[in-house]
Design a protein around this motif. Sequence first.
Motif, PDB file in Angstrom:
ATOM      1  N   ASP A 189       0.963  -1.270  -0.307  1.00  8.51           N
ATOM      2  CA  ASP A 189      -0.259   0.348  -0.002  1.00  8.51           C
ATOM      3  C   ASP A 189       1.095   1.656  -0.101  1.00  8.51           C
ATOM      4  OD1 ASP A 189      -3.065   1.025   0.966  1.00  8.51           O
ATOM      5  OD2 ASP A 189      -1.648   2.258   1.132  1.00  8.51           O
ATOM      6  N   ILE A 190       1.006   2.124  -1.164  1.00  7.49           N
ATOM      7  CA  ILE A 190       1.459   3.187  -0.775  1.00  7.49           C
ATOM      8  C   ILE A 190       1.353   4.446  -0.191  1.00  7.49           C
ATOM      9  CG2 ILE A 190       2.349   5.349  -2.965  1.00  7.49           C
ATOM     10  CD1 ILE A 190       1.276   3.386  -4.857  1.00  7.49           C
ATOM     11  N   ASP A 191       2.658   4.751   0.954  1.00  3.07           N
ATOM     12  CA  ASP A 191       2.072   5.469   2.041  1.00  3.07           C
ATOM     13  C   ASP A 191       1.517   6.639   1.412  1.00  3.07           C
ATOM     14  OD1 ASP A 191       2.672   4.263   3.692  1.00  3.07           O
ATOM     15  OD2 ASP A 191       5.158   3.998   2.999  1.00  3.07           O
ATOM     16  N   LYS A 192       0.431   7.560   2.656  1.00  2.38           N
ATOM     17  CA  LYS A 192       0.114   8.778   2.319  1.00  2.38           C
ATOM     18  C   LYS A 192      -0.078   8.778   0.674  1.00  2.38           C
ATOM     19  CE  LYS A 192       0.976   9.948   6.994  1.00  2.38           C
ATOM     20  NZ  LYS A 192      -0.415  10.386   7.569  1.00  2.38           N
ATOM     21  N   PHE A 193      -0.689   8.496   0.066  1.00  2.00           N
ATOM     22  CA  PHE A 193      -1.247   9.160  -1.596  1.00  2.00           C
ATOM     23  C   PHE A 193      -2.139   9.959  -1.407  1.00  2.00           C
ATOM     24  CE2 PHE A 193      -3.296   7.060  -4.977  1.00  2.00           C
ATOM     25  CZ  PHE A 193      -2.172   7.535  -6.392  1.00  2.00           C
ATOM     26  N   LYS A 194      -3.039   9.639  -0.244  1.00  3.72           N
ATOM     27  CA  LYS A 194      -4.116  11.136  -0.634  1.00  3.72           C
ATOM     28  C   LYS A 194      -3.232  12.479  -0.511  1.00  3.72           C
ATOM     29  CE  LYS A 194      -7.757  12.696   1.887  1.00  3.72           C
ATOM     30  NZ  LYS A 194      -7.596  14.323   1.311  1.00  3.72           N
ATOM     31  N   ASN A 197      -1.930  12.491  -4.579  1.00  3.78           N
ATOM     32  CA  ASN A 197      -3.319  13.229  -4.968  1.00  3.78           C
ATOM     33  C   ASN A 197      -3.780  14.717  -4.694  1.00  3.78           C
ATOM     34  OD1 ASN A 197      -4.055  11.049  -6.508  1.00  3.78           O
ATOM     35  ND2 ASN A 197      -5.269  10.106  -4.959  1.00  3.78           N
ATOM     36  N   HIS A 202      -4.834  14.656  -9.340  1.00  8.80           N
ATOM     37  CA  HIS A 202      -5.003  12.896  -8.976  1.00  8.80           C
ATOM     38  C   HIS A 202      -4.465  12.475 -11.155  1.00  8.80           C
ATOM     39  CE1 HIS A 202      -8.058  10.710  -8.192  1.00  8.80           C
ATOM     40  NE2 HIS A 202      -8.116   9.908  -9.278  1.00  8.80           N
ATOM     41  N   ASP A 206      -2.070   9.493 -10.489  1.00  8.69           N
ATOM     42  CA  ASP A 206      -2.303   7.841 -12.049  1.00  8.69           C
ATOM     43  C   ASP A 206      -1.201   7.675 -12.462  1.00  8.69           C
ATOM     44  OD1 ASP A 206      -5.350   7.959 -11.358  1.00  8.69           O
ATOM     45  OD2 ASP A 206      -5.747   8.268 -13.170  1.00  8.69           O
ATOM     46  N   ARG A 228      -4.405  -5.400  -8.965  1.00 13.81           N
ATOM     47  CA  ARG A 228      -4.749  -4.066  -8.327  1.00 13.81           C
ATOM     48  C   ARG A 228      -5.827  -4.797  -7.415  1.00 13.81           C
ATOM     49  NH1 ARG A 228      -6.204   1.798 -10.275  1.00 13.81           N
ATOM     50  NH2 ARG A 228      -6.437   3.125  -8.382  1.00 13.81           N
ATOM     51  N   GLY A 231      -7.628   1.666  -5.337  1.00 11.31           N
ATOM     52  CA  GLY A 231      -6.839   2.564  -5.140  1.00 11.31           C
ATOM     53  C   GLY A 231      -5.655   2.586  -5.111  1.00 11.31           C
ATOM     54  N   ASP A 232      -4.952   2.302  -3.874  1.00  8.58           N
ATOM     55  CA  ASP A 232      -3.232   2.484  -4.148  1.00  8.58           C
ATOM     56  C   ASP A 232      -2.656   0.815  -3.514  1.00  8.58           C
ATOM     57  OD1 ASP A 232      -4.180   2.580  -1.774  1.00  8.58           O
ATOM     58  OD2 ASP A 232      -2.555   4.417  -1.106  1.00  8.58           O
ATOM     59  N   LYS A 297       2.600   0.239   9.252  1.00  7.60           N
ATOM     60  CA  LYS A 297       0.969   1.649   8.850  1.00  7.60           C
ATOM     61  C   LYS A 297       1.197   2.576  10.735  1.00  7.60           C
ATOM     62  CE  LYS A 297      -0.529   2.280   4.247  1.00  7.60           C
ATOM     63  NZ  LYS A 297      -0.084   2.827   3.715  1.00  7.60           N
ATOM     64  N   ARG A 301       5.047   3.103   8.811  1.00  7.50           N
ATOM     65  CA  ARG A 301       5.355   3.452   7.562  1.00  7.50           C
ATOM     66  C   ARG A 301       6.352   2.792   7.240  1.00  7.50           C
ATOM     67  NH1 ARG A 301       0.832   7.378   8.360  1.00  7.50           N
ATOM     68  NH2 ARG A 301      -0.691   6.225   7.365  1.00  7.50           N
TER      69      ARG A 301
HETATM   70  N1  LIG Z   1      -4.984   9.357  -8.269  1.00  8.94           N
HETATM   71  C1  LIG Z   1      -5.203   8.421  -8.486  1.00  8.94           C
HETATM   72  N2  LIG Z   1      -6.139   7.673  -6.790  1.00  8.94           N
HETATM   73  C2  LIG Z   1      -6.866   7.175  -6.297  1.00  8.94           C
HETATM   74  C3  LIG Z   1      -7.591   6.410  -7.012  1.00  8.94           C
HETATM   75  N3  LIG Z   1      -7.819   5.213  -6.221  1.00  8.94           N
HETATM   76  C4  LIG Z   1      -7.988   5.608  -5.289  1.00  8.94           C
HETATM   77  N4  LIG Z   1      -7.197   6.769  -4.970  1.00  8.94           N
HETATM   78  C5  LIG Z   1      -7.289   7.945  -4.556  1.00  8.94           C
HETATM   79  O1  LIG Z   1      -5.774   6.896  -3.322  1.00  8.94           O
HETATM   80  C6  LIG Z   1      -5.850   7.774  -1.764  1.00  8.94           C
HETATM   81  C7  LIG Z   1      -5.924   6.365  -1.216  1.00  8.94           C
HETATM   82  O2  LIG Z   1      -5.134   7.072   0.107  1.00  8.94           O
HETATM   83  P1  LIG Z   1      -5.660   6.316   2.018  1.00  8.94           P
HETATM   84  O3  LIG Z   1      -6.204   5.091   1.839  1.00  8.94           O
HETATM   85  O4  LIG Z   1      -6.750   6.823   2.450  1.00  8.94           O
HETATM   86  O5  LIG Z   1      -4.324   6.589   2.351  1.00  8.94           O
HETATM   87  P2  LIG Z   1      -3.683   6.938   2.716  1.00  8.94           P
HETATM   88  O6  LIG Z   1      -3.381   9.057   2.143  1.00  8.94           O
HETATM   89  O7  LIG Z   1      -2.908   6.096   1.326  1.00  8.94           O
HETATM   90  O8  LIG Z   1      -2.643   7.064   3.782  1.00  8.94           O
HETATM   91  P3  LIG Z   1      -1.755   5.816   4.107  1.00  8.94           P
HETATM   92  O9  LIG Z   1      -2.730   4.649   3.348  1.00  8.94           O
HETATM   93  O10 LIG Z   1      -2.751   5.673   5.328  1.00  8.94           O
HETATM   94  O11 LIG Z   1      -0.609   5.486   3.798  1.00  8.94           O
HETATM   95  C8  LIG Z   1      -6.855   8.276  -2.125  1.00  8.94           C
HETATM   96  O12 LIG Z   1      -6.950   9.272  -1.621  1.00  8.94           O
HETATM   97  C9  LIG Z   1      -7.896   7.850  -2.649  1.00  8.94           C
HETATM   98  O13 LIG Z   1      -8.939   9.009  -3.128  1.00  8.94           O
HETATM   99  C10 LIG Z   1      -6.881   6.605  -8.845  1.00  8.94           C
HETATM  100  O14 LIG Z   1      -7.249   5.552  -9.409  1.00  8.94           O
HETATM  101  N5  LIG Z   1      -6.265   7.302  -8.861  1.00  8.94           N
END
Ligand SMILES: Nc1nc2c(ncn2[C@@H]2O[C@H](COP(=O)(O)OP(=O)(O)OP(=O)(O)O)[C@@H](O)[C@H]2O)c(=O)[nH]1
Length: 328
Positions: A189-194, A197, A202, A206, A228, A231-232, A297, A301
């Motif tokens: 799982d990617i860390d702090k992917f939000k 974004n 976005h 991607d 996959r 999400g991430d 996590k 992380r």
């Molecule tokens: N760019 C993009 N973002 C996506 C996609 N699918 C999901 N996401 C985003 O991925 C993010 C996943 O964030 P979270 O799972 O809440 O947690 P995180 O920010 O990765 O933090 P941790 O997992 O706690 O390290 C969210 O902001 C989703 O909106 C996609 O296909 N493309």
Amino acid sequence: MTNEPEAVLESIVQMTERCQLDSLAESLVSTVREMVNVEQVEILKVDSHLEPDEVINNLITLSAESAADVLVECLKSCSTVKLSSGVFEQIAIPILLKDAVVMILWITSEHFSAQDVQMLKGFSKVYENFLSIVIESETDPLTGLLNRKAFLPRLIKVARLIKEELDDYAVTPQESALSSKRYWLCIFDIDKFKVINDTFGHLYGDEILIDFVKMMKATFSELDSMFRFGGDEFVIIMSKRNKAEMMKLCEEFSHKLSIHHGKEVQVTISMGIIEINSVEESSELLMKADKALYYVKETGRNNIGIYEDLIQDGSIVPLKIEDDIEIF
Ligand SMILES: Nc1nc2c(ncn2[C@@H]2O[C@H](COP(=O)(O)OP(=O)(O)OP(=O)(O)O)[C@@H](O)[C@H]2O)c(=O)[nH]1
């Protein structure tokens, strides 16, 4: 063997009832056997990663020497080829996906009538069309990886392989665990992917996901099934490796990611890993790997957690299965 219209229709119906790749191929082979008088039917998989010469060599080693010409001609021309060799006739029909030959249906018989050839081509076309639908339904459109739907049948297949090995060698699960090569289930799982974004948009997110998968494919082997989940979150069913090899690969992947995007974005991942065995339900295995991931996590992380190790060193308590939740 019959080729009455009703029987032909029935075969097509049976073939299209299958919605998994292995059973679809089995169904094509049995349909051909039922409908045409054949000596031998095989579906040969064409490895798209090989150069054309290597593909041909591969097919030739796989098959009888006399099959070489018909397969080579079929591959070169991307069309159906019929040749006679000795007492037998051979047909090679290409199965195409996006204009590339991905498989060859190779059939041997004493004689093919014009109607046989027409019917074989028809069945191959039905198979080809249905194959592309099944593949599309199992593929994540952004990254091209397998999706969550494709996961369960593959995990079941691995669990079955492990069970067969235990049966074949009459070893106990404990003895098997001591043998060095094992299968692993890894959740990344990617860390702090939000944050990525939210900071870069976005679309940039991607691109990170697409690059992530490119690096995944460059690090792990074709024998590792990569998914996959959404999400991430990504999952790998890792083929037989000892623990040190598995850890080395995961660390290598994590390192490649962290240096790839340079100063602009630092991508790190958290990983939860569990050894796959033949007795645990897939949902149970997933929940346990997820528990290890959750621990990573929670504790900063950018690290790897192996479920059994975390239990052993007291970092987490064993998962209670009565907490069961519906995963699939
Ligand atoms: N760019 C993009 N973002 C996506 C996609 N699918 C999901 N996401 C985003 O991925 C993010 C996943 O964030 P979270 O799972 O809440 O947690 P995180 O920010 O990765 O933090 P941790 O997992 O706690 O390290 C969210 O902001 C989703 O909106 C996609 O296909 N493309």
